[in-house]
Structure formats: C-alpha cells, structure tokens
Write an enzyme that holds these catalytic residues in place. Sequence first.
Site, PDB file in Angstrom:
ATOM      1  N   HIS A   1      -7.723   6.994  -6.256  1.00  0.00           N
ATOM      2  CA  HIS A   1      -8.269   5.905  -5.434  1.00  0.00           C
ATOM      3  C   HIS A   1      -7.865   6.027  -3.967  1.00  0.00           C
ATOM      4  O   HIS A   1      -8.335   5.258  -3.136  1.00  0.00           O
ATOM      5  CB  HIS A   1      -7.724   4.550  -5.893  1.00  0.00           C
ATOM      6  CG  HIS A   1      -8.282   4.055  -7.195  1.00  0.00           C
ATOM      7  ND1 HIS A   1      -9.613   4.042  -7.473  1.00  0.00           N
ATOM      8  CD2 HIS A   1      -7.669   3.508  -8.274  1.00  0.00           C
ATOM      9  CE1 HIS A   1      -9.806   3.518  -8.679  1.00  0.00           C
ATOM     10  NE2 HIS A   1      -8.644   3.196  -9.188  1.00  0.00           N
TER      11      HIS A   1
ATOM     12  N   GLU B   1      -2.795   7.120 -12.892  1.00  0.00           N
ATOM     13  CA  GLU B   1      -4.210   6.878 -12.585  1.00  0.00           C
ATOM     14  C   GLU B   1      -4.440   6.000 -11.361  1.00  0.00           C
ATOM     15  O   GLU B   1      -5.275   5.104 -11.382  1.00  0.00           O
ATOM     16  CB  GLU B   1      -4.949   6.309 -13.792  1.00  0.00           C
ATOM     17  CG  GLU B   1      -5.338   7.407 -14.744  1.00  0.00           C
ATOM     18  CD  GLU B   1      -6.328   6.971 -15.793  1.00  0.00           C
ATOM     19  OE1 GLU B   1      -7.330   6.354 -15.437  1.00  0.00           O
ATOM     20  OE2 GLU B   1      -6.058   7.270 -16.973  1.00  0.00           O
TER      21      GLU B   1
ATOM     22  N   ASP C   1       0.873  -1.177   0.000  1.00  0.00           N
ATOM     23  CA  ASP C   1       0.000   0.000   0.000  1.00  0.00           C
ATOM     24  C   ASP C   1       0.911   1.228   0.000  1.00  0.00           C
ATOM     25  O   ASP C   1       1.918   1.257   0.719  1.00  0.00           O
ATOM     26  CB  ASP C   1      -0.870  -0.037   1.275  1.00  0.00           C
ATOM     27  CG  ASP C   1      -1.886   1.103   1.319  1.00  0.00           C
ATOM     28  OD1 ASP C   1      -1.598   2.208   0.829  1.00  0.00           O
ATOM     29  OD2 ASP C   1      -2.979   0.869   1.856  1.00  0.00           O
TER      30      ASP C   1
END
Length: 282
Positions: A145, A141, A123
């Site tokens: 998120h 991109e 992460d």
Amino acid sequence: MIRGDSSVTTAAVVEYYAEASDLISADLGGPMHFGYWRDLPEGSTIPDASRRMTELMVEKVGVTKGQRVLDVGCGRGQPAVQLAEATGAEVVGIDISPRHVRLAGDLARAASRDDQVRFEVADVTELPYPPESFDGAWMLESFFHMPDQTAALRQIARVLRPGGKLVIANLVLRTPLTDEQNARLASLWKVGQIAALVPLSGYPGVLAESGLYTDEVLDISEHSIGPTFAAIRELHAARRRAEAAESNASVDLKEDMDAGMDLFSATPAIGFAIIVASKPTA
Ligand code: SAH
C-alpha cells in the site's frame, strides 16, 4: 521494476479501508491477510490458516519476552495480540487508519493484553520513535500500500536496533510483467490499493538501499494465495446460497473484489512471499 497504481496515497488507503475493512475482515475471519495453508490438516479453516501465517512471522522475527516489536500497518490488531501472546514481547502497532487503531485497542483490552500491546495512529514514513528503539519489526500485508517504499524501509531501519529483524509478508512479482500485462492488471492494482510491488529478486537491492541486509526470501505463493481464495470462494457461494450476504459494503465493491480475485488467480506472475531482513550490527 516496480508496478502499481500511481493514484494510491495514504489518504486513499484510509478511505478504501473505511469501506472495505469489514468485508475483508469478515471473509478472512478477523485479520486481513492471506492464510498459510502448508501441511494444515483437512478441514482447516481460514482463521486456522491465518493464525499459521502470523505464527510463521513470529518465528521469523525471533523476539523474546521483554523485547519490543513494531507492527507496521497493524490493521485491526489480531497479529499484534498473537505476537504478544506467543512471545511475551511488548508490541507497538501503528496504522494510518484511526478506526483500525481504535478496533485494535478494543481487541487488546478484550484479550487482557493492553499492558503489553498498544496501538497508535502513525504513518510509516514518519515514525514517532527514537532511533534503535525496537528489537524487531514486521509488515504483514501493508508494504504494497505504501507509495514511497524506500522512505518506509529507511524509517523502519532507523528505529530498529542493530541485529534486529524486519519481516515482510507481501505480494510480490514472481516474473516480470510486460507493459501490456501491467495495463490489463490496472483494475487489480486499483481494487487492492496496490501502490507498488517489488519483484522477488529485487528485495535484496531495495532493502540494501535502506541499510538492511536480506537474510531470507521465501516464496510461499502456492501455500497462501490459491488456498485462501478457494476458501473465500466457497464462503461466498455458501453465503449466496443462504442469501445471507449482509454487509455494509456496497454491492459494487463486493463485485469488484470478486472480479479482482479472479484476475489475481489468473495471474501466476503475482505471488506472495516472506522476506526476512536484518539491520547489520556494525
Ligand atoms: N497487518 C494487518 C492489516 C493488513 S491490511 C493484518 O494482517 O491483519 C493493511 C494495513 O496497513 C491497513 O490497516 C492500512 O491502513 C495500513 N497501512 C497502509 N499504509 C500504511 C502506512 N503508510 N503507514 C501505516 N499503516 C499503513
């Protein structure tokens, strides 16, 4: 002002891609990002435009053979492999989706680049790398998120060496949204798992909070979103005509994604930009 869907978490993003990844990847010819269509010859395809977007990122990150680059949110690995082929740099790609990391590893092996490119499950907010261990980094991109964008940028700033560049390609807000507009876009934030969008003019401030200096903010909306969606619509129409719309994604998701694309196209406030930042040398 930062907008998005407050229910987006890393677990929700992993679950989303478990269903959506094959569909998005098939539409976009492998990688999962908008194309860059500026000055492409007539008849160019989505994969051509997609490679161009990655070429633009390669140019902006400015690394050379032997240097190391971190690809944050590497997806299925195409951009990392292209970066390695184009520059000779070593690339480490990280992603929270174990399936993406596995597919990316397969791709690197198939391209005989597995000695130069490796992929790991991680992460962005907990990067398992020492300080100043990368010469460059990018997010293609994946930034939208991330629920905690400041934590993400701080981690990247930590692992970048002084003078190293971070290139972000991301959806952005070009104009402020009213509360009413934002409420109307709730379905879009949800279908795209969009946690937050930074306004175009907000990047220098957000990056500075993480110790990064903004070199460039490039609004490429007209060369990315519109032509990519137009090409996808053509593809979907052709598929429907051929009655060959086979995919393991549910009909619901396909319809939601098409509806999201329409809402997206009808909202010029949402744009796409490349942001180039660097870590100061002193
Ligand atoms: N950059 C790739 C993939 C884009 S899709 C390409 O252009 O093809 C976005 C990717 O970001 C997904 O694979 C998703 O799992 C990953 N991602 C989202 N949040 C992340 C996080 N917090 N840390 C690492 N990866 C993340």
